[in-house]
Design a protein around this motif. Structure first.
Motif, mmCIF file in Angstrom:
data_model
loop_
_atom_site.group_PDB
_atom_site.id
_atom_site.type_symbol
_atom_site.label_atom_id
_atom_site.label_comp_id
_atom_site.label_asym_id
_atom_site.label_seq_id
_atom_site.Cartn_x
_atom_site.Cartn_y
_atom_site.Cartn_z
ATOM 1 N N ASN A 1 39.799 -6.169 28.864
ATOM 2 C CA ASN A 1 40.219 -7.566 28.814
ATOM 3 C C ASN A 1 40.108 -8.013 27.362
ATOM 4 O O ASN A 1 39.001 -8.161 26.841
ATOM 5 N N THR B 1 40.781 -10.602 24.117
ATOM 6 C CA THR B 1 40.977 -11.992 23.702
ATOM 7 C C THR B 1 41.581 -11.956 22.295
ATOM 8 O O THR B 1 40.923 -11.510 21.344
ATOM 9 N N SER C 1 44.242 -14.439 26.651
ATOM 10 C CA SER C 1 43.400 -13.482 27.368
ATOM 11 C C SER C 1 44.333 -12.491 28.056
ATOM 12 O O SER C 1 45.115 -12.863 28.944
#
Length: 259
Positions: free
Chosen positions: A128, A130, A178
């Motif tokens: 994940n 950012t 994100s």
């Protein structure tokens, strides 16, 4: 006293007609006592008939096709030059008016939710990311279109991949994204050994992020055709263990524009 002898002078008649002094027979002919001069001329013409000259007809040279081809290429080159000059002038005007600046990107956080090897030696990875995207321009907006692609690599092995969302980024705007990435690598025994050796030697893992993003640039009220942003980011993390705190030790991104 004797008388003077009488002198006789020839008298010319002025009114008498002038007789030609040329001979009756042409000089090229010999006189004939037996025949008529006209008959002699006729006989000579029969013996040597007059030769008639045949006029020579010069045919016109065929038109060369090369001239047509040269003319076509000249027109084509002229049109191309005009288009190039027009595009150059347009780009120059836009640059002077809008003063475009390159967008900036940075990787702020990486969370690993899955990074393990199954029984069939395949590696499943879920990241994940950012990412912060900055638009520093005062008069230029950016439409992020669909069809983007982002992938995470270790050396020459692709670990996982995903895509960026569609959105519009206005003037001097900062957008935080994100982005989930998932992937599976077959026969990952060698990959796991390489990662473990990398951590033992250096204490970190270098990763490469590759982003291909189609966008449309908005200059004031004018929106241009679709172009592609190409972003390459090199990040170094301290580990890739799932569900653990991962620290980004360094991050650098390079931006390129592809028409």
């Amino acid at each position: 006293m004797a008388a003077d002898p009488q002198k006789i002078h020839p008298v010319y008649d002025v009114e008498a007609p002038n007789h030609p002094s040329a001979p009756l027979v042409p000089r090229s002919m010999s006189k004939s006592d037996a025949g008529d001069p006209e008959r002699v001329v006729l006989q000579q013409q029969q013996q040597h008939p007059p030769q008639h000259t045949i006029p020579v007809m010069h045919s016109r040279p065929p038109k060369k096709r090369r001239s047509c081809c040269c003319r076509f290429f000249c027109w084509l080159i002229s049109i191309l030059v005009i288009l190039i000059v027009a595009i150059g002038i347009t780009v120059g005007i836009l640059y002077l008016v809008f003063r475009p600046k390159v967008p900036k990107y940075s990787v702020d956080e990486l969370i690993v939710t899955q990074f393990d090897i199954s029984d069939n030696n395949s590696l499943s990875a879920t990241f994940n990311l950012t990412i912060t995207a900055r638009n520093p321009n005062k008069k230029i907006g950016i439409y992020y279109r669909g069809g983007s692609h982002i992938s995470a690599w270790y050396d020459d092995t692709k670990l996982c991949e995903g895509s960026l969302p569609k959105f519009y980024q206005g003037h001097r705007n900062t957008t935080v994204l994100s982005i989930p990435l998932t992937g599976q690598t077959q026969d990952a025994t060698g990959l796991q050994s390489s990662l473990q050796q990398q951590l033992q030697d250096t204490g970190n893992v270098p990763l490469n992020l590759k982003v291909n993003q189609p966008v449309r640039i908005k200059f004031g009220k004018l929106t241009l055709f679709t172009i592609k942003f190409r972003v390459r980011c090199n990040i170094v993390v301290d580990n890739l263990s799932a569900n653990s705190s991962i620290r980004i030790q360094s991050s650098s991104c390079k931006f390129r524009l592809r028409l």
